[in-house]
Design a protein around this motif. Structure first.
Motif, mmCIF file in Angstrom:
data_model
loop_
_atom_site.group_PDB
_atom_site.id
_atom_site.type_symbol
_atom_site.label_atom_id
_atom_site.label_comp_id
_atom_site.label_asym_id
_atom_site.label_seq_id
_atom_site.Cartn_x
_atom_site.Cartn_y
_atom_site.Cartn_z
ATOM 1 N N PHE A 16 0.856 -1.174 0.000
ATOM 2 C CA PHE A 16 0.000 0.000 0.000
ATOM 3 C C PHE A 16 0.897 1.230 0.000
ATOM 4 N N GLU A 17 0.426 2.312 -0.600
ATOM 5 C CA GLU A 17 1.180 3.562 -0.615
ATOM 6 C C GLU A 17 0.737 4.429 0.557
ATOM 7 N N ASN A 18 1.695 4.939 1.303
ATOM 8 C CA ASN A 18 1.407 5.802 2.436
ATOM 9 C C ASN A 18 1.245 7.237 1.933
ATOM 10 N N LEU A 19 0.069 7.826 2.177
ATOM 11 C CA LEU A 19 -0.212 9.195 1.751
ATOM 12 C C LEU A 19 0.045 10.211 2.857
ATOM 13 N N GLY A 20 0.560 9.772 3.955
ATOM 14 C CA GLY A 20 0.766 10.663 5.092
ATOM 15 C C GLY A 20 -0.531 10.826 5.858
ATOM 16 N N GLU A 21 -1.046 12.037 5.907
ATOM 17 C CA GLU A 21 -2.272 12.313 6.644
ATOM 18 C C GLU A 21 -3.485 11.610 6.054
ATOM 19 N N GLY A 22 -3.424 11.232 4.781
ATOM 20 C CA GLY A 22 -4.553 10.581 4.110
ATOM 21 C C GLY A 22 -4.655 9.099 4.385
ATOM 22 N N GLY A 23 -3.656 8.521 5.006
ATOM 23 C CA GLY A 23 -3.663 7.091 5.283
ATOM 24 C C GLY A 23 -2.901 6.327 4.218
ATOM 25 N N GLU A 24 -3.210 5.057 4.077
ATOM 26 C CA GLU A 24 -2.546 4.203 3.100
ATOM 27 C C GLU A 24 -3.567 3.688 2.105
ATOM 28 N N VAL A 25 -3.183 3.706 0.815
ATOM 29 C CA VAL A 25 -4.107 3.284 -0.238
ATOM 30 C C VAL A 25 -3.533 2.129 -1.044
ATOM 31 N N CYS A 26 -4.439 1.334 -1.608
ATOM 32 C CA CYS A 26 -4.052 0.190 -2.439
ATOM 33 C C CYS A 26 -3.487 0.675 -3.775
ATOM 34 N N VAL A 27 -2.970 -0.246 -4.538
ATOM 35 C CA VAL A 27 -2.357 0.073 -5.825
ATOM 36 C C VAL A 27 -3.372 0.728 -6.763
ATOM 37 N N ASP A 28 -4.593 0.227 -6.791
ATOM 38 C CA ASP A 28 -5.611 0.772 -7.692
ATOM 39 C C ASP A 28 -5.939 2.225 -7.345
ATOM 40 N N CYS A 29 -6.101 2.517 -6.080
ATOM 41 C CA CYS A 29 -6.423 3.882 -5.661
ATOM 42 C C CYS A 29 -5.222 4.806 -5.836
ATOM 43 N N SER A 30 -4.035 4.287 -5.604
ATOM 44 C CA SER A 30 -2.828 5.066 -5.840
ATOM 45 C C SER A 30 -2.746 5.452 -7.317
ATOM 46 N N ASP A 31 -3.091 4.516 -8.189
ATOM 47 C CA ASP A 31 -3.101 4.771 -9.627
ATOM 48 C C ASP A 31 -4.086 5.891 -9.974
ATOM 49 N N ILE A 32 -5.233 5.897 -9.329
ATOM 50 C CA ILE A 32 -6.225 6.945 -9.567
ATOM 51 C C ILE A 32 -5.640 8.306 -9.182
ATOM 52 N N MET A 33 -4.948 8.378 -8.046
ATOM 53 C CA MET A 33 -4.358 9.650 -7.605
ATOM 54 C C MET A 33 -3.332 10.152 -8.623
ATOM 55 N N TYR A 34 -2.507 9.241 -9.132
ATOM 56 C CA TYR A 34 -1.521 9.630 -10.144
ATOM 57 C C TYR A 34 -2.198 10.043 -11.442
ATOM 58 N N ARG A 35 -3.275 9.382 -11.817
ATOM 59 C CA ARG A 35 -4.000 9.746 -13.036
ATOM 60 C C ARG A 35 -4.619 11.141 -12.916
ATOM 61 N N ILE A 36 -5.126 11.480 -11.743
ATOM 62 C CA ILE A 36 -5.673 12.820 -11.527
ATOM 63 C C ILE A 36 -4.559 13.855 -11.694
ATOM 64 N N HIS A 37 -3.432 13.595 -11.044
ATOM 65 C CA HIS A 37 -2.289 14.515 -11.143
ATOM 66 C C HIS A 37 -1.826 14.670 -12.592
#
Length: 84
Positions: A16-37
């Protein structure tokens, strides 16, 4: 452990990717964050809207943690607002 965004339970050996204050997210959700960026950087409005909608569905369904919801709305979306 559960994904702070979609609520999916962590599987054995899954990272899981640690987002800091946002918690930790799975690979799929991490991918969504990168796609938004990336959509903001490349000015692709349709992709941006599609990915933001995917996260907002998790927020509406109450699958996301309170910390993630706060981080996504108050921090991430402000840093990744689509240019007008």
């Amino acid at each position: 452990m559960r994904c702070a965004c979609c609520g999916r339970k962590k599987k054995v050996f899954e990272s899981f990717e640690n987002l800091g204050e946002g918690g930790e997210v799975c690979v799929d959700c991490s991918d969504i964050m990168y796609r938004i960026h990336d959509a903001v950087a490349e000015e692709r409005k349709e992709e941006y809207d599609l990915q933001v909608k995917a996260v907002k569905i998790y927020l509406e369904q109450k699958k996301a943690s309170a910390d993630f919801t706060r981080w996504f709305e108050d921090d991430f979306m402000k840093r990744n607002a689509f240019p007008r």
